[in-house]
Design a protein around this motif. Structure first.
Motif, PDB file in Angstrom:
ATOM      1  N   GLY A 280     -28.932  10.803   2.737  1.00 45.03           N
ATOM      2  CA  GLY A 280     -27.814   9.758   2.634  1.00 45.03           C
ATOM      3  C   GLY A 280     -28.507   8.526   2.605  1.00 45.03           C
ATOM      4  O   GLY A 280     -29.578   8.208   3.007  1.00 45.03           O
ATOM      5  N   LYS A 281     -27.827   7.579   2.154  1.00 40.62           N
ATOM      6  CA  LYS A 281     -28.495   5.997   2.171  1.00 40.62           C
ATOM      7  C   LYS A 281     -28.178   5.491   3.689  1.00 40.62           C
ATOM      8  O   LYS A 281     -28.606   4.462   3.851  1.00 40.62           O
ATOM      9  CB  LYS A 281     -27.609   5.079   1.207  1.00 40.62           C
ATOM     10  CG  LYS A 281     -27.793   5.454  -0.282  1.00 40.62           C
ATOM     11  CD  LYS A 281     -27.211   4.639  -1.170  1.00 40.62           C
ATOM     12  CE  LYS A 281     -25.638   4.963  -1.301  1.00 40.62           C
ATOM     13  NZ  LYS A 281     -25.352   6.321  -1.852  1.00 40.62           N
ATOM     14  N   ARG A 282     -27.137   6.019   4.157  1.00 40.81           N
ATOM     15  CA  ARG A 282     -27.103   5.480   5.703  1.00 40.81           C
ATOM     16  C   ARG A 282     -26.371   4.175   5.782  1.00 40.81           C
ATOM     17  O   ARG A 282     -26.508   3.580   6.848  1.00 40.81           O
ATOM     18  CB  ARG A 282     -28.193   5.547   6.688  1.00 40.81           C
ATOM     19  CG  ARG A 282     -28.920   6.773   6.594  1.00 40.81           C
ATOM     20  CD  ARG A 282     -27.998   8.144   6.953  1.00 40.81           C
ATOM     21  NE  ARG A 282     -28.665   9.322   7.231  1.00 40.81           N
ATOM     22  CZ  ARG A 282     -28.039  10.497   7.112  1.00 40.81           C
ATOM     23  NH1 ARG A 282     -26.713  10.490   7.290  1.00 40.81           N
ATOM     24  NH2 ARG A 282     -28.844  11.682   7.556  1.00 40.81           N
TER      25      ARG A 282
ATOM     26  N   SER B  35     -16.919  14.446   5.456  1.00 38.02           N
ATOM     27  CA  SER B  35     -16.023  14.363   4.168  1.00 38.02           C
ATOM     28  C   SER B  35     -16.674  14.726   2.890  1.00 38.02           C
ATOM     29  O   SER B  35     -15.943  15.210   1.913  1.00 38.02           O
ATOM     30  CB  SER B  35     -15.541  12.859   4.293  1.00 38.02           C
ATOM     31  OG  SER B  35     -16.745  12.007   3.669  1.00 38.02           O
ATOM     32  N   LEU B  36     -18.070  14.685   2.771  1.00 37.15           N
ATOM     33  CA  LEU B  36     -18.603  14.932   1.529  1.00 37.15           C
ATOM     34  C   LEU B  36     -18.823  16.490   1.432  1.00 37.15           C
ATOM     35  O   LEU B  36     -18.588  16.836   0.260  1.00 37.15           O
ATOM     36  CB  LEU B  36     -20.206  14.608   1.577  1.00 37.15           C
ATOM     37  CG  LEU B  36     -20.289  12.899   1.860  1.00 37.15           C
ATOM     38  CD1 LEU B  36     -21.665  12.413   1.552  1.00 37.15           C
ATOM     39  CD2 LEU B  36     -19.618  12.289   0.478  1.00 37.15           C
ATOM     40  N   ILE B  37     -18.899  17.170   2.573  1.00 30.10           N
ATOM     41  CA  ILE B  37     -19.022  18.882   2.290  1.00 30.10           C
ATOM     42  C   ILE B  37     -17.606  19.184   1.922  1.00 30.10           C
ATOM     43  O   ILE B  37     -17.476  20.135   0.848  1.00 30.10           O
ATOM     44  CB  ILE B  37     -19.182  19.364   3.765  1.00 30.10           C
ATOM     45  CG1 ILE B  37     -20.426  18.944   4.369  1.00 30.10           C
ATOM     46  CG2 ILE B  37     -19.146  21.028   3.634  1.00 30.10           C
ATOM     47  CD1 ILE B  37     -20.608  19.493   5.644  1.00 30.10           C
TER      48      ILE B  37
ATOM     49  N   ASN C  96     -24.932  -4.340  -6.531  1.00 26.66           N
ATOM     50  CA  ASN C  96     -26.013  -4.146  -7.596  1.00 26.66           C
ATOM     51  C   ASN C  96     -26.630  -2.751  -7.746  1.00 26.66           C
ATOM     52  O   ASN C  96     -27.659  -2.384  -8.111  1.00 26.66           O
ATOM     53  CB  ASN C  96     -27.203  -5.144  -7.480  1.00 26.66           C
ATOM     54  CG  ASN C  96     -26.504  -6.570  -7.755  1.00 26.66           C
ATOM     55  OD1 ASN C  96     -26.119  -6.883  -8.813  1.00 26.66           O
ATOM     56  ND2 ASN C  96     -26.843  -7.497  -6.853  1.00 26.66           N
ATOM     57  N   ARG C  97     -26.163  -1.881  -6.981  1.00 27.56           N
ATOM     58  CA  ARG C  97     -26.953  -0.609  -6.443  1.00 27.56           C
ATOM     59  C   ARG C  97     -26.770   0.237  -7.824  1.00 27.56           C
ATOM     60  O   ARG C  97     -25.974   0.134  -8.726  1.00 27.56           O
ATOM     61  CB  ARG C  97     -26.142   0.105  -5.212  1.00 27.56           C
ATOM     62  CG  ARG C  97     -24.850   0.695  -5.496  1.00 27.56           C
ATOM     63  CD  ARG C  97     -24.159   1.058  -4.399  1.00 27.56           C
ATOM     64  NE  ARG C  97     -22.582   1.736  -4.437  1.00 27.56           N
ATOM     65  CZ  ARG C  97     -22.266   2.912  -4.663  1.00 27.56           C
ATOM     66  NH1 ARG C  97     -23.336   3.861  -4.155  1.00 27.56           N
ATOM     67  NH2 ARG C  97     -21.320   3.370  -4.673  1.00 27.56           N
ATOM     68  N   ASP C  98     -27.902   1.227  -7.775  1.00 24.04           N
ATOM     69  CA  ASP C  98     -27.716   1.886  -8.880  1.00 24.04           C
ATOM     70  C   ASP C  98     -27.815   3.534  -8.183  1.00 24.04           C
ATOM     71  O   ASP C  98     -28.031   4.306  -9.162  1.00 24.04           O
ATOM     72  CB  ASP C  98     -29.307   1.838  -9.638  1.00 24.04           C
ATOM     73  CG  ASP C  98     -30.603   2.039  -8.657  1.00 24.04           C
ATOM     74  OD1 ASP C  98     -30.226   2.652  -7.641  1.00 24.04           O
ATOM     75  OD2 ASP C  98     -31.662   1.908  -9.293  1.00 24.04           O
TER      76      ASP C  98
HETATM   77  C1  IPE Z   1     -20.503   8.819  -1.401  1.00 20.09           C
HETATM   78  O1  IPE Z   1     -20.872   7.782  -0.420  1.00 20.09           O
HETATM   79  C2  IPE Z   1     -18.869   8.960  -1.394  1.00 20.09           C
HETATM   80  C3  IPE Z   1     -18.088   7.991  -1.594  1.00 20.09           C
HETATM   81  C4  IPE Z   1     -17.287   7.541  -0.434  1.00 20.09           C
HETATM   82  C5  IPE Z   1     -18.115   7.286  -2.641  1.00 20.09           C
HETATM   83  P1  IPE Z   1     -22.508   7.293  -0.380  1.00 20.09           P
HETATM   84  O2  IPE Z   1     -22.843   6.966  -1.574  1.00 20.09           O
HETATM   85  O3  IPE Z   1     -22.436   6.507   0.782  1.00 20.09           O
HETATM   86  O4  IPE Z   1     -23.141   8.894  -0.096  1.00 20.09           O
HETATM   87  P2  IPE Z   1     -24.343   9.033   0.888  1.00 20.09           P
HETATM   88  O5  IPE Z   1     -24.243   9.102   2.328  1.00 20.09           O
HETATM   89  O6  IPE Z   1     -25.420   7.736   0.339  1.00 20.09           O
HETATM   90  O7  IPE Z   1     -24.959  10.332   0.089  1.00 20.09           O
END
Ligand code: IPE
Ligand code: IPE
Ligand code: MG
Ligand code: MG
Ligand code: MG
Length: 293
Positions: A47-49, A83-85, A290-292
Motif C-alpha cells: 500500500g501507499k500508506r 475495506s479493500l479485501i 498528479n499521482r500515477d
Molecule cells: C484504493 O486506495 C481504494 C480507494 C479508496 C480508491 P489506495 O489507492 O490508497 O490503495 P493502497 O493502500 O495504496 O493500495
C-alpha cells in the motif's frame, strides 16, 4: 512547500515506522494460523500508506512527534485493508488483483477473506484502546468508527442496482466510500497532536480532509481509465467492465480532470493562513492531483 520527492521520502519513512509495529500488532492479537496469514497478506504489503502518512503528518503539524500518531495510523490502515479485501470479493467488484498480487480471496478463498476483513476491523479498535489514554482513545474510536460506518454506507451505494446518474449522488457516494476515511486520518492525527475540536484549525482541517478524500476517489476513477495493471497493481478498466458510475463515466475524462484540479485547489485553499506547518498537507493535495498510481 514540501516537494514531490520530499513527500515520497516521507511515505518511505512512514512505512519504516509503521511496518514493524503492524507486524507486532498482528502477532500480539492472533498467533500464526491461517487467519493470521490472511490478515497479514493484505495488511503488510504494497500500500501507499497515504492515510497513515496523513495522520502522522497532521500530528506533526500540531507540533508533536509523528510516533504519537503511530497506533492511530495502524488503526486506519487496518480499516482500509479490510475495506479493500471486501471490495475485491466476487460479490462486490470481483477483482483478482490488488497491490500487485492476487487478491486476498484468490489466495485464501472467499470465506477466509471475509473473516480476515472482519478481524482487521476489530483489530483497528483494539489497537486504539490499548495504545491511548481513556479520553483520547474514546475520541479516536469515535472518529474511526464513524468513518468505517460511512465507508460501508458508500460501498452500499456503490453496489446499489439503481445507477446514480447525477453528480450530486456520485459525489455523496465518493465522500462516503473514500472521503470519510481520509477525513478520519487527518482529524485523528490532529487529535493525537492535542488539537481540540473547538480550535478554529479543526474546522479548516475538516474542510481540507473532505476535499482531498473526494479528490482521491476522483483520481482513482481517472486512473482506472488512464492507468495500467502494472502501474496500479490492480486491474485497470475494471469500472467500465463492471459498468460502474464514476466521475469519468458521468463527466468524461476531461471534465473529470478539471473537477479533480478544482477540488485539490479547494483543499489547498482551506489551509491558507493555517501556518507553515500545513505545507506538507498541501503537498499531499498536489500529490493526489498528479499521482500515477
Ligand atoms: C484504493 O486506495 C481504494 C480507494 C479508496 C480508491 P489506495 O489507492 O490508497 O490503495 P493502497 O493502500 O495504496 O493500495
Ligand atoms: C473502493 O473504491 C473504495 C473502498 C471503500 C474500498 P474502488 O472499488 O474504486 O477501489 P479500487 O479501485 O478497487 O481500489
Ligand atoms: Mg468498489
Ligand atoms: Mg474496487
Ligand atoms: Mg477504483
Amino acid at each position: 512547500m514540501m516537494s514531490f520527492i520530499g513527500l515520497k521520502n516521507y511515505l518511505d519513512e512512514v512505512k519504516q515506522l509503521l511496518h514493524p509495529e503492524m507486524e507486532r500488532t498482528l502477532l500480539n492479537h492472533n498467533k500464526s494460523d491461517i487467519l493470521h496469514e490472511a490478515m497479514s497478506y493484505s495488511l503488510m504489503d504494497g500500500g501507499k500508506r497515504i492515510r497513515a502518512a496523513l495522520c502522522m503528518m497532521t500530528c506533526e503539524a500540531m507540533g508533536l512527534d509523528r510516533e504519537k500518531a503511530l497506533a492511530a495510523a495502524i488503526g486506519l490502515e487496518c480499516i482500509h485493508a479490510y475495506s479493500l479485501i471486501h471490495d475485491d470479493l466476487p460479490s462486490m467488484d470481483d477483482d483478482d488483483m490488488r497491490r500487485g498480487k492476487p487478491s486476498n480471496h484468490k489466495v485464501y478463498g472467499d470465506a477466509m477473506a471475509i473473516l480476515a476483513g472482519d478481524a482487521l476491523q476489530g483489530m483497528a479498535f483494539l489497537k486504539l484502546s490499548e495504545s491511548y489514554p481513556g479520553s483520547l482513545a474514546t475520541r479516536l474510536t469515535n472518529l474511526l468508527s464513524s468513518a468505517a460506518v460511512k465507508m460501508v454506507a458508500g460501498q452500499s451505494l456503490d453496489i446499489s442496482v439503481d445507477q446514480l446518474n447525477q453528480e450530486e449522488s456520485l459525489e455523496r457516494m465518493h465522500r462516503l466510500k473514500t472521503g470519510a476515511l481520509f477525513k478520519a486520518a487527518v482529524l485523528m492525527g490532529a487529535a493525537c497532536g492535542g488539537l481540540e475540536d473547538s480550535d478554529p484549525r479543526w474546522k479548516k482541517l475538516e474542510i481540507y480532509s473532505k476535499k482531498i478524500g473526494l479528490a482521491f476517489q476522483i483520481s482513482d476513477d481517472i486512473l482506472d481509465v488512464t492507468g495500467s495493471d502494472d502501474l496500479l497493481g490492480k486491474t485497470a478498466g475494471k469500472d467500465t467492465a463492471n459498468n460502474k458510475m464514476t466521475y469519468v463515466s458521468l463527466l468524461g475524462i476531461q471534465k473529470a480532470k478539471e473537477k479533480l484540479k478544482l477540488v485539490v485547489q479547494e483543499a489547498r485553499d482551506a489551509l491558507d493562513k493555517f501556518s507553515d506547518t500545513g505545507d506538507s498537507l498541501k503537498a499531499v493535495a498536489t500529490f493526489i492531483e498528479n499521482r500515477d498510481h
